[in-house]
Scaffold this active site. Sequence first.
Site, PDB file in Angstrom:
ATOM      1  N   LEU A 143      -5.660  -1.649  -9.016  1.00  0.00           N
ATOM      2  CA  LEU A 143      -4.681  -1.356  -7.976  1.00  0.00           C
ATOM      3  C   LEU A 143      -4.975   0.065  -7.509  1.00  0.00           C
ATOM      4  CD1 LEU A 143      -2.353  -2.953  -6.688  1.00  0.00           C
ATOM      5  CD2 LEU A 143      -0.773  -1.707  -8.172  1.00  0.00           C
ATOM      6  N   ASP A 144      -5.274   0.221  -6.215  1.00  0.00           N
ATOM      7  CA  ASP A 144      -5.628   1.538  -5.690  1.00  0.00           C
ATOM      8  C   ASP A 144      -4.551   2.569  -6.021  1.00  0.00           C
ATOM      9  OD1 ASP A 144      -7.944   0.562  -4.579  1.00  0.00           O
ATOM     10  OD2 ASP A 144      -7.136   0.401  -2.541  1.00  0.00           O
ATOM     11  N   ARG A 145      -4.969   3.814  -6.169  1.00  0.00           N
ATOM     12  CA  ARG A 145      -4.037   4.886  -6.496  1.00  0.00           C
ATOM     13  C   ARG A 145      -2.917   4.995  -5.466  1.00  0.00           C
ATOM     14  NH1 ARG A 145      -3.157  10.507  -5.719  1.00  0.00           N
ATOM     15  NH2 ARG A 145      -4.576  10.494  -3.960  1.00  0.00           N
ATOM     16  N   THR A 147      -1.702   2.623  -3.614  1.00  0.00           N
ATOM     17  CA  THR A 147      -0.947   1.377  -3.470  1.00  0.00           C
ATOM     18  C   THR A 147       0.181   1.320  -4.494  1.00  0.00           C
ATOM     19  OG1 THR A 147      -2.920   0.220  -2.691  1.00  0.00           O
ATOM     20  CG2 THR A 147      -1.103  -1.147  -3.471  1.00  0.00           C
ATOM     21  N   ARG A 244      -6.694  -3.537   3.144  1.00  0.00           N
ATOM     22  CA  ARG A 244      -6.686  -2.431   4.099  1.00  0.00           C
ATOM     23  C   ARG A 244      -7.754  -2.636   5.171  1.00  0.00           C
ATOM     24  NH1 ARG A 244      -6.771   2.421  -0.240  1.00  0.00           N
ATOM     25  NH2 ARG A 244      -6.546   3.774   1.598  1.00  0.00           N
TER      26      ARG A 244
END
Length: 309
Positions: A143-145, A147, A244
């Site tokens: 999970l992207d930072r 997000t 994204r």
Amino acid sequence: MPPRSPLPPRHGLGAAWLRTPDRDKPHPDPWPTMGAWLRHRLPERVDVERMLAEQRFVHDDGSPVAEEQPYAPHTFVWFHRDLPDEVEVPGEIVVVHRDERLVVVDKPAFLSSIPRGRHVRQSVVTRLRAELELPELSPLHRLDRVTSGLLMLATTRQWRGPYQSLFQAGAVRKTYRAVAPVRDDLELPLVVRNHLVKQRGTWQAEVVPGAPVNAETLVELESRSGEHGVYRLTPRTGRTHQLRMHLNDLGIPIVDDPLYPTVLDLEVDDFSRPLQLLAAEIAFTDPIDGTERRFTSVRSLPLLPAEAL
């Protein structure tokens, strides 16, 4: 594989280790002492002299490595690295579910999932290993930072394999929601399919025309308020920056995205504009007991800066 660490975790992180090379019989050992070998082995920025004086390098049995100790081949050395100062990331990690095998949390934007680069103590794993007293806690997916939303973690190494295999097999049903502009000429729902690649060292991913499809997302518009809407995103693959990129390529970039369509020059401690992307739901059949599992984020869009909550 190294033996078990003689040092307990610190800040939720296990000790690092090094091993001296095996003896090369035709040639003498090139380092006279363990101190000389550590200086050779570690980057110049590491203050080996200070760490040796503070007895921070230890052997398998926990005894300190001495500066003038004769060099010994095939020897493990354990130590905790110095951690950089970090700005505390605002926002609460909400534990949505916890049992003997799994922890499911709802993380705020800007908090890294794993300790990496400039974000070590300020990561979900580091914080929760200490707070929940689970030294082997590890994430089962990315999970992207920037997000927000649901992140699933295994409590111990024993459970990591069975659950991680679900993600690898595409057997976990994930739903995201995002705030983005509305295009009246865009017919929804639609499925975006293309080939995405993110090169190491670059900020943005890119589409490779004509390459086999490796990224697929179902895009649906759930609601609209003025020029923006809330989109329901159902990824069928898990490429880096997939959601994204897919919305950006449709001409509807996610609100407050620092990378798409343009890379913004933001300070690492600028928490004022969270990306409006939420990992909202996770569902799957439990590989251990066969039960149906479903977890839902406690957050909702639009996501506000932590200081505004």
